[in-house]
Design a protein around this motif. Structure first.
Motif, PDB file in Angstrom:
ATOM      1  N   VAL A 454       9.063   4.022  21.870  1.00 49.80           N
ATOM      2  CA  VAL A 454       9.537   3.175  20.782  1.00 49.80           C
ATOM      3  C   VAL A 454       9.616   3.930  19.460  1.00 49.80           C
ATOM      4  N   GLU A 455       8.803   4.993  19.295  1.00 50.57           N
ATOM      5  CA  GLU A 455       8.833   5.752  18.044  1.00 50.57           C
ATOM      6  C   GLU A 455      10.222   6.329  17.771  1.00 50.57           C
ATOM      7  N   GLN A 456      10.944   6.638  18.834  1.00 49.66           N
ATOM      8  CA  GLN A 456      12.264   7.244  18.659  1.00 49.66           C
ATOM      9  C   GLN A 456      13.303   6.253  18.173  1.00 49.66           C
ATOM     10  N   GLU A 457      13.014   4.964  18.265  1.00 53.01           N
ATOM     11  CA  GLU A 457      13.968   3.943  17.862  1.00 53.01           C
ATOM     12  C   GLU A 457      13.664   3.361  16.479  1.00 53.01           C
ATOM     13  N   LEU A 458      12.558   3.791  15.874  1.00 55.71           N
ATOM     14  CA  LEU A 458      12.200   3.266  14.553  1.00 55.71           C
ATOM     15  C   LEU A 458      13.146   3.820  13.493  1.00 55.71           C
ATOM     16  N   LEU A 465      13.271  -3.454   8.224  1.00 57.86           N
ATOM     17  CA  LEU A 465      12.001  -3.840   8.839  1.00 57.86           C
ATOM     18  C   LEU A 465      12.146  -3.711  10.348  1.00 57.86           C
ATOM     19  N   ASN A 466      11.288  -2.891  10.950  1.00 59.09           N
ATOM     20  CA  ASN A 466      11.343  -2.681  12.392  1.00 59.09           C
ATOM     21  C   ASN A 466      10.542  -3.771  13.103  1.00 59.09           C
ATOM     22  N   LEU A 467      11.143  -4.348  14.122  1.00 65.99           N
ATOM     23  CA  LEU A 467      10.526  -5.453  14.845  1.00 65.99           C
ATOM     24  C   LEU A 467      10.652  -5.206  16.350  1.00 65.99           C
ATOM     25  N   THR A 553       6.405   0.532   8.155  1.00 64.99           N
ATOM     26  CA  THR A 553       6.772   1.926   7.870  1.00 64.99           C
ATOM     27  C   THR A 553       6.613   2.275   6.397  1.00 64.99           C
ATOM     28  N   GLY A 554       5.882   1.453   5.652  1.00 68.70           N
ATOM     29  CA  GLY A 554       5.599   1.760   4.257  1.00 68.70           C
ATOM     30  C   GLY A 554       6.600   1.218   3.274  1.00 68.70           C
ATOM     31  N   ASN A 555       7.382   0.223   3.643  1.00 66.79           N
ATOM     32  CA  ASN A 555       8.376  -0.319   2.714  1.00 66.79           C
ATOM     33  C   ASN A 555       8.025  -1.731   2.239  1.00 66.79           C
ATOM     34  N   LEU A 556       6.725  -2.092   2.351  1.00 67.71           N
ATOM     35  CA  LEU A 556       6.231  -3.361   1.823  1.00 67.71           C
ATOM     36  C   LEU A 556       5.387  -3.080   0.581  1.00 67.71           C
ATOM     37  N   HIS A 557       5.189  -4.097  -0.251  1.00 71.69           N
ATOM     38  CA  HIS A 557       4.408  -3.922  -1.484  1.00 71.69           C
ATOM     39  C   HIS A 557       3.003  -3.414  -1.149  1.00 71.69           C
ATOM     40  N   PRO A 558       2.432  -2.539  -1.991  1.00 69.88           N
ATOM     41  CA  PRO A 558       1.107  -1.968  -1.712  1.00 69.88           C
ATOM     42  C   PRO A 558       0.007  -2.995  -1.492  1.00 69.88           C
ATOM     43  N   THR A 559       0.198  -4.239  -1.940  1.00 68.50           N
ATOM     44  CA  THR A 559      -0.857  -5.234  -1.699  1.00 68.50           C
ATOM     45  C   THR A 559      -1.038  -5.494  -0.208  1.00 68.50           C
ATOM     46  N   SER A 560       0.047  -5.383   0.579  1.00 66.85           N
ATOM     47  CA  SER A 560      -0.084  -5.567   2.026  1.00 66.85           C
ATOM     48  C   SER A 560      -0.869  -4.408   2.635  1.00 66.85           C
TER      49      SER A 560
END
Length: 736
Positions: A454-458, A465-467, A553-560
């Protein structure tokens, strides 16, 4: 009967010593941190403000102590320097200067200036002087030796203008017995109570039987003119005389001493534990003596009216039989009460022991924990801490394979007893998905529906947002797309606009022009995700099959990131690395006492060991209840034969068999157990059932059948023995 009383004494002495030792050390911990003390959060803006705080407390004789407890049970105290003088028992070295500490264990740290006497088992202490904090602008929790709300309010008002922000957290006045009780689990508390009741009943019945055996000798002494106190003294001398009691207590003391002195944890506490042992022994001897005196005086008062019959051996068997029936009824009830705990602990122990095999690969994985240093005392502080944790996560992800495994929503559903499918959609306002980060797949590989890792499809893009969606949920792709676009919108844009846009130091402000997308990756059905939490999905080997998964993958606000890091950030760290793990984390975040880590494997292994220990204790308790049950059965049998030995002999000679020979004995034998079954059923039908784990009616009936089977086997054995003894008594002319 004296041997039976001695056996009960040894059991009680052993168990009560263990219980008293646990209570003693737990009470010492509570007295240190929860007695006549208040807790405040202190945030000093600069060095001058902190000096004002120190001066204010010193002028009023208030000891201020900064407290930090790490996951590995290391307690770090920063105590006012003036308060340390004459208060610490330093065995070696001297009091700490700035940057130094004293500890109750020897360390290789050159900053250790002295060695203290051990304070508590299972905890190590480091005590520093209270100097300027290394990181001003963040709050710290301080314990204050004052419980006056007026004085605390005076401190808040006086130091506020000087740049010190103080918030009152808790006030603990005097001793709090409820706090001591709450430190033990419900199962532990119930098992202790059941043990107390069962052994108390067995002790009472044994002393009654002993007094019954001594009635004839007491009556003879009474006829010879002996006073009550001389007779009581003679009975006590007969009970406690000889070397058996001293030898048993001495051997048990030696065994305790060997166990303590060979344990590195408790060796330093040998004298307190030895004192507890002697105190418990003295208490039990006093209670035994008092009980024996009361029963002896009661028997003397009852036998004065019929002294001649007493000398001939006539005994009040019916009284003892009634008492034995009551004790047997109570023992059966206690057995039914202990059974749910025994079954529950056995099932949990088996599950945890089976799951332990899944954790072998996690021996070098640690779980992060975060200490409150002012997250709630200002938005700017919260944002700064979020940025520190974000940098920590990025460093751990790059160098230590750090990853998130957030299955808290699944755990919440389990606690609530809700069985919603983990399809990612909201169910009664609850989320039904889990969240991981890319490094997680290094420890738990997942493949797509086409067999590709699955890492290759991220897709690593700010607006994607990867789901991960199992093939079995392909029919709800549109609903998932809509649901997680809202989710992505909230954690990327709205949470910043609603809360953090007011913080000038929050660099997060992504462009709203970018169009958000959901990269939905179909994965094969039948794959599971290891939770790395022993509390989640215990019955399924701590694995969650076929959930919908968000990949952060790090694209959410730092509070999460901050929220997840506080509960489910895992990373690898080898014990062979040069730097201590706490120092390693502190170096990354640039702060001491903010982040800690605990070994996942050690936590799970300790959990399994604790469950096994509780299970063994529960088995021992149940066995003691069964022994009490057998003791009451013996008392019933023995007194029935003693009271009816002539009638039994006649029936035997006339060829009566089975139930016809022992009709009344059979009623006394089974009635207490049969009565205990509906009584316990009534208890479980009330609110008291909340105190016990669930128990099925089939299990309850099986337990009743087991007790009845024990009675039958015991009766068959004792009947032959007592019938032969009764026959000999008849032939000798000793029947009464």
């Amino acid at each position: 009967m004296k041997k039976a009383i001695l056996s009960i004494f040894v059991i009680q002495l052993t168990v009560f010593t263990l219980i008293a030792t646990a209570v003693f050390f737990q009470n010492r911990f509570i007295s240190m941190f929860y007695q006549d003390i208040s807790y405040v959060n202190v945030l000093a803006s600069d060095q001058q403000a902190f000096d004002a705080f120190l001066s204010w407390t010193k002028e009023r004789g208030i000891i201020a102590s900064g407290i930090t407890i790490s996951p590995d049970n290391e307690i770090i105290l920063h105590v006012s320097r003036w308060a340390l003088e004459g208060k610490l028992d330093v065995l070696e070295g001297r009091l700490p200067e700035q940057g130094e500490f004293v500890s109750d264990i020897p360390t290789e740290d050159p900053a250790q200036s002295g060695l203290l006497k051990r304070i508590l088992p299972d905890y190590s202490f480091k005590i520093y002087g209270l100097h300027q904090p290394k990181h001003l602008g963040f709050s710290s929790l301080y314990a204050m030796t004052t419980t006056s709300e007026d004085e605390i309010m005076e401190m808040i008002n006086a130091l506020g203008p000087k740049g010190v922000t103080i918030e009152l957290s808790d006030i603990w006045i005097g001793k709090n017995p409820l706090l001591l009780l709450s430190s033990f689990s419900r199962a532990e508390g119930m098992l202790i109570l059941i043990f107390l009741f069962s052994t108390a009943l067995a002790t009472f019945l044994s002393f009654m039987q002993f007094a019954l055996q001594k009635l004839k000798s007491m009556s003879i002494l009474l006829s010879l003119g002996y006073g009550r106190f001389r007779i009581v003294h003679a009975v006590l001398a007969d009970l406690f005389g000889g070397k058996m009691w001293i030898g048993s207590a001495g051997i048990l003391f030696i065994l305790f001493s060997i166990l303590i002195l060979t344990s590195h944890v408790y060796r330093a506490f040998y004298m307190p534990i030895a004192g507890i042992y002697l105190a418990v022994m003295g208490f039990l001897v006093c209670m035994y003596s008092l009980l024996s005196c009361c029963i002896t005086l009661f028997c003397l008062a009852a036998r004065r009216r019929n002294l001649s019959l007493s000398i001939k051996g006539r005994k009040p068997h019916i009284i003892v039989q009634i008492a034995a029936c009551c004790v047997k009824l109570a023992s059966a009830l206690l057995f039914f009460m202990a059974l749910p705990f025994l079954i529950g602990l056995h099932q949990r122990s088996m599950v945890e022991d089976r799951n332990l095999q899944n954790w072998v690969a996690a021996k070098d994985i640690y779980l992060l924990s975060i200490k409150d240093v002012g997250q709630d005392m200002g938005l700017e502080i919260e944002v700064e801490l979020q940025n520190k944790i974000l940098a920590l996560y990025q460093r751990l992800a790059a160098e230590n394979n750090g990853f998130f495994m957030d299955a808290m929503d699944v755990y919440v559903l389990e606690v609530q007893g809700a069985d919603y499918p983990l399809n990612g959609l909201l169910a009664d306002g609850c989320s039904t998905h889990i969240t991981v980060s890319p490094n997680y797949f290094r420890f738990n590989p997942i493949v797509t529906s086409e067999g590709v890792p699955v890492e290759q499809e991220l897709i690593y893009a700010d607006n994607v947002l990867n789901l991960l969606v199992p093939e079995s949920w392909s029919s709800i792709h549109d609903a998932l797309d809509e649901r997680f676009l809202d989710y992505f919108m909230f954690y990327r844009f709205e949470i910043y606009n609603r809360i953090y846009s007011a913080a000038p130091n929050d660099p997060w402000n992504p462009s709203r022009q970018e169009e958000l997308e959901i990269n939905m990756i179909p994965v094969r059905t039948g794959q599971s995700y290891f939770t790395f939490s022993p509390d989640i999905r215990r019955d399924a080997g701590n694995r969650i099959p076929d959930p919908v998964v968000v990949v952060d993958t790090g694209n959410l606000h730092p509070t999460s990131t901050f929220t997840r890091a506080s509960r489910c950030l895992y990373f690898q760290y080898s014990d062979g690395q040069d730097m201590d793990i706490t120092d390693y984390l502190a170096e990354i975040v640039g702060m001491d006492g903010f982040v800690f880590a605990s070994s996942v494997w050690e936590g799970v292994a300790a959990r399994v060991l604790r469950l096994k220990r509780d299970y063994i204790a529960s088995v021992s308790l149940t066995m003691s209840i069964v022994l009490g049950y057998l003791a009451s059965s013996f008392s019933l049998f023995a007194n029935y034969f003693a009271r009816n030995q002539y009638l039994i002999t006649v029936k035997t000679l006339w060829g009566f068999r089975g139930f016809r020979r022992y009709r009344s004995a059979s009623v006394m034998l089974f009635m207490p157990t049969l009565l205990a079954l509906p009584l316990f059923g009534l208890i479980m039908a009330t609110r008291l059932s909340r105190l016990f784990p669930p128990l099925s009616i089939q299990t309850l009936l099986l337990a009743g059948a087991i007790l009845a089977g024990i009675d039958i086997l015991y009766f068959v054995f004792m009947e032959k023995l007592l019938r032969k003894k009764s026959m000999h008594s008849i032939l000798k002319g000793e029947s009464s």
